[in-house]
Structures are given as structure tokens and as C-alpha cells.
Design a protein around this motif. Structure first.
Motif, PDB file in Angstrom:
ATOM      1  N   TYR A  59     -12.187  -4.907   8.045  1.00  0.00           N
ATOM      2  CA  TYR A  59     -11.067  -5.341   8.887  1.00  0.00           C
ATOM      3  C   TYR A  59     -10.281  -6.459   8.207  1.00  0.00           C
ATOM      4  O   TYR A  59      -9.038  -6.441   8.189  1.00  0.00           O
ATOM      5  N   GLN A  61      -9.944  -7.056   5.032  1.00  0.00           N
ATOM      6  CA  GLN A  61      -9.166  -6.498   3.924  1.00  0.00           C
ATOM      7  C   GLN A  61      -7.935  -5.759   4.432  1.00  0.00           C
ATOM      8  O   GLN A  61      -6.843  -5.864   3.852  1.00  0.00           O
ATOM      9  N   ALA A  62      -8.100  -5.015   5.532  1.00  0.00           N
ATOM     10  CA  ALA A  62      -6.969  -4.253   6.074  1.00  0.00           C
ATOM     11  C   ALA A  62      -5.880  -5.192   6.608  1.00  0.00           C
ATOM     12  O   ALA A  62      -4.686  -4.902   6.473  1.00  0.00           O
ATOM     13  N   ASP A  65      -4.161  -6.773   3.307  1.00  0.00           N
ATOM     14  CA  ASP A  65      -3.287  -5.908   2.495  1.00  0.00           C
ATOM     15  C   ASP A  65      -2.303  -5.082   3.326  1.00  0.00           C
ATOM     16  O   ASP A  65      -1.527  -4.280   2.786  1.00  0.00           O
ATOM     17  N   GLY A  66      -2.318  -5.273   4.633  1.00  0.00           N
ATOM     18  CA  GLY A  66      -1.344  -4.598   5.481  1.00  0.00           C
ATOM     19  C   GLY A  66      -1.615  -3.139   5.735  1.00  0.00           C
ATOM     20  O   GLY A  66      -0.697  -2.384   6.090  1.00  0.00           O
ATOM     21  N   SER A  67      -2.877  -2.725   5.606  1.00  0.00           N
ATOM     22  CA  SER A  67      -3.190  -1.303   5.759  1.00  0.00           C
ATOM     23  C   SER A  67      -3.752  -0.954   7.138  1.00  0.00           C
ATOM     24  O   SER A  67      -4.240   0.166   7.340  1.00  0.00           O
ATOM     25  N   LEU A  68      -3.686  -1.877   8.097  1.00  0.00           N
ATOM     26  CA  LEU A  68      -4.089  -1.525   9.459  1.00  0.00           C
ATOM     27  C   LEU A  68      -3.193  -0.407   9.986  1.00  0.00           C
ATOM     28  O   LEU A  68      -2.003  -0.334   9.662  1.00  0.00           O
ATOM     29  N   SER A  69      -3.751   0.442  10.814  1.00  0.00           N
ATOM     30  CA  SER A  69      -2.977   1.554  11.369  1.00  0.00           C
ATOM     31  C   SER A  69      -1.900   1.028  12.315  1.00  0.00           C
ATOM     32  O   SER A  69      -2.009  -0.083  12.851  1.00  0.00           O
ATOM     33  N   TRP A  80       3.223  -6.640  11.070  1.00  0.00           N
ATOM     34  CA  TRP A  80       2.510  -7.186   9.909  1.00  0.00           C
ATOM     35  C   TRP A  80       3.484  -7.851   8.951  1.00  0.00           C
ATOM     36  O   TRP A  80       4.606  -7.378   8.733  1.00  0.00           O
TER      37      TRP A  80
END
Length: 317
Positions: A59, A61-62, A65-69, A80
Motif C-alpha cells: 500500500y 508503495q502504491a 508511486d501513484g499506482s492506487l486504483s 493523487w
């Protein structure tokens, strides 16, 4: 009294966004004008390793790096941006710094009480954010203070006990989730029964209040809750979430506490901790006043009350 801030790390929000981001800068400005004994300090960011004391590394890391859904970002409620990440790190860092100062873990004598001019991001769970909360500052601070306390007192067999007294009008569901199997942290949440989150978690002590609850009923419920906390737990640190949103002028609160009722609430918590000589770290938590100045006034009143207890701690030393 030391108080830490990060409001100059501005989280960009679209026009019409309902989160009152401006309240933090207004609070710091009024504190500077009205409360000369408060010493403001810039909050440092917490590291990934410190975040991982309370949050799942995937979580973290997401978020970074902005990779959350898109669904996960909708649940948080913010768009974000790198600024969102940095501000969230520093908001957690402010509660960490306040706890260190209160306990005297930074090489200086314990001051007994210190503050975060933001914080109280209690809807963030280990693996997700929610309700304008990205990282859970109280959970991170509790775990980090336990680690630092253990390092300084290697001969002690018992870990630092931490009580999180959450008087935001919304349940501290993320905090309850993180500490659901941790007997060293006691979670007390006093909140609106019918308010967000609509699916509650189980704290160590939940006190649910009806819509329209006023000063006398609220303060009586708080007395009973603190008495039960005293019977069940002996903390070495209190982290207090002093939400402004139980105020009668709050858009989202649904309770009816007056200025005097909220000040009495704060003094009751400060008294409880001071009478037991328990250091206390203060975070401001939620506030969504129809008039933003009402929210800031609640928080100013909390700081003014806290200063009185800081002076009492100084007299002890």
C-alpha cells in the motif's frame, strides 16, 4: 508548548472540493497571533520504514508511486499528486514529533504535552486509505514510540502502553482495524452512531452517540469512558484526537456541542492524563464548519486549554 505543522506543503484540490484545506494555515496564523507561548516547528516526513510500522508495504508503495486504483483514490477522497504524498508523510511526522517531545524521547526533558496542527487521520487502515486519510498518523506514532521506548529501556520486559483517545465525531475505524489484535494499544472512539463510516470496526471501547447529542450527555458519556479506560488500561502515552466536528456548527458532525462543551471535553481529557502524569500528544482531527472560522475557533480553544496543562507540566519539572 511545541506544535508541528505542514500546511505550507499544499495539497492541490480542484475547485469546489469539500475538504477545508485552508483551515490549517488559518489555525497556524491565529496561533501565532494569539498564543505566543506556542513554538511552531516544521514537521519532518516519516520514512517508508516508519510508515511500515502501521501500513502494508504494498500500500505504501502504491501511494508513493501513484499506482492506487481509481476506486482506492475515490475512497481516500483526494486526487493523487506528489504533494499529497509529501503532505501525508509530514502530517504523520508531526504527530511523531509531538509524541517524542511529550515523552522526552528526543534527548530533551519530557514536556508532557505537545501538538500536531493537523493529523488525526484515523480512517486509514493498514492496507488502504479512506475519508481524506492516507496514512494513519496516530498508529504510526504509537508504534514508533513503542520502538524508541524499547530501544532506550532495553532492560524492561513490558512494551510501552499507548491509549488513543479519539473524540472526532466519526469513528476511528482505521485505527481500530490496525490495533485489533494488539493488547499494547487501547483504542477509545467516541463518535456519532449514525455517522461515517457506516460500517464500523470494533475499537477496544466504542461510545456511540445519537444525533443531536448536547453538552451534558456528551460530557457524562466521556466521564464514563475515561473511567472504563482507567479500569482496563495503564498507558505510558496518550494520543488525543481533538476533533472540532462535534460542534453544533459543523456540516458533517450531526452533534450539538457548544464552544463551552468542547472546551470542557478537552480539559477533561487533559486533566485525566495530567493527574496520572501521562504524556499526551495532541492532533486536531476533523472539522467541517459551515463557517470555517468556527472550526478554527474550536481548535484555538483546544490549544489555549493545552497551554494551561503545558504550564502545569513545566511547574512539575
Amino acid at each position: 508548548m511545541q506544535a508541528f505543522y505542514a500546511d505550507h506543503f499544499v495539497l492541490p484540490l480542484p475547485d469546489g472540493h469539500r475538504f477545508p484545506m485552508g483551515k490549517y494555515e488559518r489555525l497556524r496564523s491565529r496561533v501565532a497571533l494569539e498564543l505566543a507561548q506556542v513554538r511552531p516547528g516544521v514537521a519532518l516526513p516519516v520514512s517508508d520504514g516508519e510508515l511500515a510500522l502501521a501500513h502494508d508495504p504494498a500500500y505504501i508503495q502504491a501511494v508513493v508511486d501513484g499506482s492506487l486504483s481509481p476506486a482506492a483514490m475515490r475512497e481516500i477522497g483526494f486526487p493523487w499528486s506528489p504533494a499529497m504524498v509529501e503532505r501525508s508523510r509530514r502530517s504523520a511526522g508531526a504527530t511523531v514529533a509531538a509524541a517524542r517531545v511529550a515523552m522526552g524521547l528526543g534527548g530533551q526533558p519530557a514536556e508532557g504535552i505537545a501538538a500536531n496542527m493537523a493529523g488525526g487521520t484515523h480512517h486509514a487502515s493498514a492496507d488502504k486509505g479512506s475519508g481524506f486519510c492516507v496514512f494513519n498518523d496516530a498508529a504510526i506514532a504509537a508504534r514508533l514510540m513503542q520502538a524508541e521506548h524499547a530501544r532506550l529501556r532495553r532492560g524492561e520486559r513490558h512494551p510501552l502502553q499507548v491509549a488513543i483517545i479519539d473524540l472526532d465525531v466519526h469513528q476511528g475505524n482505521g485505527t481500530a482495524n490496525i490495533f485489533s489484535r494488539d493488547p499494547t494499544v487501547f483504542t477509545l472512539s467516541m463518535h456519532g452512531q449514525k455517522n461515517f463510516p457506516f460500517r464500523k470496526e470494533t475499537s477496544d471501547l466504542d461510545v456511540e452517540l445519537p444525533d443531536g447529542c448536547r453538552d451534558d450527555a456528551y460530557l457524562h458519556a466521556l466521564e464514563l469512558a475515561l473511567d472504563e479506560l482507567d479500569r482496563r488500561f495503564s498507558p505510558g502515552l496518550v494520543i488525543y484526537l481533538a476533533g472540532a466536528d462535534p460542534h453544533e456548527g459543523d456540516r458533517l458532525g450531526r452533534l450539538k456541542l457548544s464552544w463551552d462543551g468542547l472546551e470542557a471535553r478537552d480539559r477533561r481529557v487533559f486533566d485525566w492524563a495530567f493527574n496520572r502524569r501521562i504524556p499526551l500528544a495532541l492532533a486536531m482531527a476533523g472539522g467541517y464548519g459551515v463557517n470555517i472560522e468556527d472550526t478554527v475557533q474550536v481548535q484555538i480553544n483546544t490549544f489555549r486549554a493545552a497551554l494551561g496543562y503545558w504550564e502545569r507540566w513545566r511547574a512539575l519539572s
